[in-house]
Every structure is written in structure tokens, then in C-alpha cells.
Design a protein around this motif. Structure first.
Motif: not given
Length: 138
Positions: A77-98
Motif C-alpha cells: 500500500e502506498f501512502t499519499e504525500w501531502p502536496m502543496p498547491e502549485c502557486r501558478e500566476g506567481t514568479a515562482n510557482p513551485a516555491r517552497i514555503t516554511e
């Protein structure tokens, strides 16, 4: 500098839109990068008597993915990783926040093998398995 000014003027004069920076927000854009960097999808390190399993690389390239899942050792069984939203429309959509989850804490030496399953936003899937020794960092 002169070339950039000329290109901007030419675009404005001839109605050609300026070239936008690639945002890496689709499967077509991120798949080649993730396939080329398979060895970096996950990492594990021992810290304060625990194992920390990191997904930082995948979170940094999450735009274009619809899910990240993982299984430890012989789990089926695989465990789903909680993925943050892609921040489209920003300068860096995949920016990682704290507040974005990039690792999980596990009992020390509980992980001998990790299997990762990526599902891209176009429905295609990539899978990779790693022995602990392949992904252990200091």
C-alpha cells in the motif's frame, strides 16, 4: 543590452508577444527534469535518534504532478504525500514555503527501502525504488 532593447521594440512594433519564462507547471515541462534527476527524488538521514525521509526535490518540482506516493520496505500500500498547491500566476510557482511539508519522521532504521510513485497531471506514472544506502545523507 542593445539586443534586448531591439527585441522588445521589435515585439512591440510587430505585435509579437514577448517570450515568457518557462514556469515548469505541466507534466511535459517537469517530466524530463524529474526523469533526469531520479536519484534525487528522496533522501533519508538520521537526526536525533529518528529517520527523516525527505521529499524536498519532488516538492520543488511538484507543479505538473497530480500526486506523490511512497511505500516503505515491503509495503504494498502506498501512502499519499501531502502536496502543496502549485502557486501558478506567481514568479515562482513551485516555491517552497516554511509550512510546506518536505519530510516525515520515522523510527530510526525503520526504512530499508523506499518506493516512490509519481503521477503526472497528464495521467502518466513514474516509479522508482531506492535502498537506504542509495539515498542516505549525512
Amino acid at each position: 543590452m542593445k539586443r534586448l532593447l531591439f527585441a522588445a521594440l521589435a515585439s512591440a512594433s510587430f505585435g509579437v508577444p514577448p517570450v515568457m519564462a518557462q514556469q515548469f507547471t505541466t507534466a511535459a515541462e517537469v517530466r524530463p527534469i524529474l526523469e533526469a534527476t531520479r536519484a534525487n527524488w528522496v533522501a533519508i538521514r538520521e537526526f536525533n535518534g529518528r529517520d527523516l525521509l525527505y521529499f524536498t526535490h519532488l516538492i520543488a518540482w511538484r507543479c505538473g504532478l497530480s500526486s506523490i506516493a511512497y511505500a516503505l520496505n515491503d509495503e504494498v500500500e502506498f501512502t499519499e504525500w501531502p502536496m502543496p498547491e502549485c502557486r501558478e500566476g506567481t514568479a515562482n510557482p513551485a516555491r517552497i514555503t516554511e509550512t510546506d511539508p518536505v519530510y516525515t519522521t520515522l523510527p530510526i532504521w525503520n526504512v530499508g527501502r523506499v518506493t516512490v510513485l509519481l503521477t503526472y497531471d497528464d495521467g502518466t506514472v513514474s516509479e522508482a525504488s531506492y535502498d537506504r544506502t542509495m539515498i542516505q545523507i549525512d
